[in-house]
Design a protein around this motif. Structure first.
Motif, PDB file in Angstrom:
ATOM      1  N   ARG A 119       0.821  -1.212   0.000  1.00 10.01           N
ATOM      2  CA  ARG A 119       0.000   0.000   0.000  1.00 10.01           C
ATOM      3  C   ARG A 119       0.853   1.260   0.000  1.00 10.01           C
ATOM      4  O   ARG A 119       0.497   2.261  -0.629  1.00 10.01           O
ATOM      5  N   LEU A 144       0.551   8.607  -0.749  1.00 10.65           N
ATOM      6  CA  LEU A 144      -0.642   8.827   0.063  1.00 10.65           C
ATOM      7  C   LEU A 144      -0.533  10.180   0.765  1.00 10.65           C
ATOM      8  O   LEU A 144       0.547  10.605   1.154  1.00 10.65           O
ATOM      9  N   GLN A 188      -4.816   9.932   4.166  1.00  6.08           N
ATOM     10  CA  GLN A 188      -4.924   8.574   3.632  1.00  6.08           C
ATOM     11  C   GLN A 188      -4.026   7.605   4.400  1.00  6.08           C
ATOM     12  O   GLN A 188      -4.401   6.453   4.635  1.00  6.08           O
ATOM     13  N   ARG A 189      -2.849   8.067   4.796  1.00  5.21           N
ATOM     14  CA  ARG A 189      -1.955   7.229   5.603  1.00  5.21           C
ATOM     15  C   ARG A 189      -2.618   6.893   6.942  1.00  5.21           C
ATOM     16  O   ARG A 189      -2.536   5.762   7.428  1.00  5.21           O
ATOM     17  N   PRO A 200      -6.544   2.942   2.503  1.00  2.00           N
ATOM     18  CA  PRO A 200      -6.408   4.402   2.570  1.00  2.00           C
ATOM     19  C   PRO A 200      -7.572   5.196   2.001  1.00  2.00           C
ATOM     20  O   PRO A 200      -7.695   6.389   2.287  1.00  2.00           O
ATOM     21  N   TYR A 201      -8.450   4.540   1.220  1.00  2.00           N
ATOM     22  CA  TYR A 201      -9.469   5.296   0.487  1.00  2.00           C
ATOM     23  C   TYR A 201     -10.844   5.104   1.123  1.00  2.00           C
ATOM     24  O   TYR A 201     -11.759   4.514   0.537  1.00  2.00           O
TER      25      TYR A 201
END
Length: 234
Positions: free
Chosen positions: A145, A150, A154-155, A164-165
């Motif tokens: 990932r 990111l 997101q992280r 993350p999404y």
């Protein structure tokens, strides 16, 4: 020994024109687990199409709600199925004005024709509700990932939810291709838009109801995801 992975997706009814279209584009039916004759959009290379759809074909036609995960210690598939059934029974369906064929970076997908705050809330609540069933990401999965850039938010989502999404980074989409060469992106999107309009009578102007959630299972990392069960919403 491989550990199965599970995912919570939105998939349309298996007898719907939308399901038939998406499965045909990918060349795979996640209900039967069988390959199906590919719907190659006019103007696209028939010989190359299987390669262009290889990545999404492994997952089946869907929109991700809870990204693939291994079961947490002490959790069973039976418990997950029971929870999914009960959770779905307490949800209200979300109405979308339609789906449009869209280029998202290097791939093509169906996305909502208009924004839906209700769908955003629906998706994030589901991510949080199923979190007790998710095992922590392995080091290999975390590293995979982190290969992609990111944002700090997101992280943080990746560390909290294994993906993350989610939350305000979530974008509902039903993937139709893998990563496309830059020169083929626009023409492929246009060809898929034409094929979608022909295959799904209502097309982008037709309403779509998020009226069910689906539980998928992947036996091993090199196998395709299969539909375990589909649970209608209240």
């Amino acid at each position: 020994m491989s550990t199965p992975r599970y995912a919570i997706y939105y998939t349309p009814a298996a007898d719907s024109a939308l399901w038939r279209f998406g499965s045909a584009v990918l060349g795979y039916d996640a209900v039967t687990g069988a390959e199906v004759p590919a719907l190659v959009p006019p103007g696209c290379d028939t010989d190359r199409w299987p390669d262009l759809t290889e990545e999404p074909r492994r997952y089946g036609f869907h929109a991700t709600l809870k990204a693939p995960f291994e079961l947490a210690t002490g959790r069973s598939e039976g418990q997950l199925r029971a929870f999914t059934h009960n959770y779905a029974a307490g949800l209200e369906r979300v109405e979308l004005t339609g789906l449009s064929v869209t280029a998202l970076g290097s791939f093509v997908a169906l996305t909502p024709s208009t924004e839906s705050p209700a769908l955003q809330r629906f998706a994030f609540a589901l991510v949080q509700a199923f979190e007790p069933f998710r095992a922590p990401l392995s080091e290999a999965d975390m590293a995979r990932r982190l290969k992609h850039p990111l944002t700090p938010a997101q992280r943080a989502y990746l560390e909290a939810y294994g993906y993350p999404y989610v939350g305000d980074a979530f974008r509902f989409h039903m993937t139709l291709t893998g990563s496309l060469p830059i020169e083929h992106g626009p023409s492929t999107r246009n060809a898929l838009a034409d094929a979608y309009a022909q295959a799904v009578p209502a097309g982008p102007a037709g309403p779509v109801a998020i009226d069910r959630i689906a539980l998928f299972r992947q036996e091993s990392r090199d196998s395709h995801f299969r539909l375990l069960d589909s649970f209608p919403l209240a």
